[in-house]
Design an enzyme around this catalytic site. Sequence first.
Site, mmCIF file in Angstrom:
data_model
loop_
_atom_site.group_PDB
_atom_site.id
_atom_site.type_symbol
_atom_site.label_atom_id
_atom_site.label_comp_id
_atom_site.label_asym_id
_atom_site.label_seq_id
_atom_site.Cartn_x
_atom_site.Cartn_y
_atom_site.Cartn_z
ATOM 1 C CG ASP A 32 0.359 -94.721 -13.314
ATOM 2 O OD1 ASP A 32 1.214 -95.590 -13.053
ATOM 3 O OD2 ASP A 32 0.624 -93.671 -13.917
ATOM 4 C CG ASP A 50 4.051 -86.387 1.543
ATOM 5 O OD1 ASP A 50 3.936 -85.976 2.714
ATOM 6 O OD2 ASP A 50 5.149 -86.514 0.960
ATOM 7 C CG HIS A 104 4.696 -94.825 -13.107
ATOM 8 N ND1 HIS A 104 3.586 -94.339 -13.741
ATOM 9 C CD2 HIS A 104 5.759 -94.198 -13.652
ATOM 10 C CE1 HIS A 104 3.957 -93.449 -14.661
ATOM 11 N NE2 HIS A 104 5.268 -93.352 -14.627
ATOM 12 C CB VAL A 157 5.624 -84.843 -2.407
ATOM 13 C CG1 VAL A 157 5.053 -84.414 -3.748
ATOM 14 C CG2 VAL A 157 6.971 -85.510 -2.606
ATOM 15 C CB SER A 165 5.487 -90.465 -16.497
ATOM 16 O OG SER A 165 5.320 -91.588 -17.300
#
Length: 425
Positions: free
Chosen positions: A64, A73, A99, A120, A270
Site C-alpha cells: 500500500d 493502535d 491509506h 481501532v 479497499s
Amino acid sequence: MLTTRVVVRGLAGLLAAMAVLVPSAPPASADQVRGSQSRVLRTLGVDAAWRVTRGAGVVVAVLDSGVDPRHHDLAGSVVTGPDLTRGANPRGVRPGRLHGTYMASLIAGHGHGPGRADGVIGVAPAARILSVRVILEDDEPGFRHFNSEARFENVVARGIRYAVDKGADVINMSISKDRPTRQERAAIRYAISKGVVLVAAAGNDGAGKADGPYSYPASLPGVISVAAADRALHKASFSNRNSLVLVAAPGVDVFGAGPGDQYWVGRGTSQATALVSGVAALIKAKYPRMTPALVAQALTSSARRRTARGYDPGMGFGVVNAARALAEAARLAGYRHTASGAGVQDPDLPIAAGGADGRPQLAPVQVVARDTGLVTMYGAVALGAAGCSAGCLVVLIVLVRRARRRREHVMIENPQADRRRRAPT
C-alpha cells in the site's frame, strides 16, 4: 469529505471516499471508535472467532502507501519494509501513509489504553503487519511522475516477491489497476507456490453499471477478489460486478486508523479487502499449513447472505464470517490441495513464450487437428456395426424361441415317441 484516490501505473483508481472522524490527538474515546466498529465486527462474527484464535504468529503484508508504525493502535505490530516508490517524490518529502495505515488497522489494529478498549481493533489483532510501500496517494507531489515512469511499472510484483521472501502468510492488496503485467502474474504464481494467501480489491468502478470492469491483481488466478457490501449487506453501488468476484465484506462506513493517531471513516472495496485479509490471517494462524486454495474454499463455503443461486457476480459467494470460516477450515485442515510431480508448472517460469533471459520456457502446446469428415464416417460405421450386432442378436433370439416352440408342439402331439426315444436299452 475528503476523497483519496491512490493509483499504481495503469491503475483505474480504487481507493474510497473517507471523512475525518478525529483529525488529531487526543484520540477518540472508545465510544466514538470502538463502538462505531461494532456493526462491522458483529457482521464478521469476530467475537466467536477470537475464542479460537486472534491471529498470533501470522504476518500480513500490506502492499500500500505505507503504514504509520507509531499509531497507538498499531505500535509494536508493524515491520516497515522497503519503499519501492523511492524517487517518485521530490527529495525530502515524507509519504502520507494514510491509506496503508487505515488498511493495516482493519487487519491487525490492537487498540490502546486500559485493556486496549480504546481505538481501532482489527479482525486479527494479534497478527503482525509487514508494510511495503508500492503506491503513492494522489496528494503526494510525485503522484503523476510515479504513474508515468516505466521504472515503477512492476513495483507491485516486486512487493509481492519481497513479502513472500520475508515470510508473509497473507498479502493484502487494497489496490486496483486495469491490466496486469507479466511480472505480476509470475509473482502471484510464486506466492501461491509458497503457500501465501493473496487478497485484493475488486474495484470501485461499478456505479451505474450492470457489469463492472475486471480489476487487477484481484482478477488474476489464485487471488481472492473482494467486493464491498453496504450496511444492509447488499452489493455497494460502487463495487465492481464481474464473474471473478469471490466474496464480499462490509465496505461502507468502516472506521479505521490514520497516521498521527487520527481516525477515519470511509467506504470502498479497499476496506472490504482488508477485513477479508484479517479473516484469512485467523485461518492461517490456526492452520498454518493450509494452502491458499483451501483458505479460499473455507471463506466461500462458509459465507453468509448467499443468493438463491449460491453465487452472484456482485457479491461472489456471500459475506465472509470469521467464526464460520474457521469452522469450515477445521473440516478442511486434513487435506492438501497441492500438485506435484512431472508436468507441474514451475512458478518462476513465464507462461508466455520468450526466453530473452536465457531461462527454459514451456514446451509449445501440441494442437491435434481432427478431420471432422473422418470422425463422422467412423461414427457412422460404429453405429452401423452396433445396429448389425443388435439385429443379429434379435434374429438369434427369435430362431431359438421358434425351435423351442416347435419341439414342444411335437411332444404334445406324440408323447409316446418321446418316451420310446428316452427308454433305456
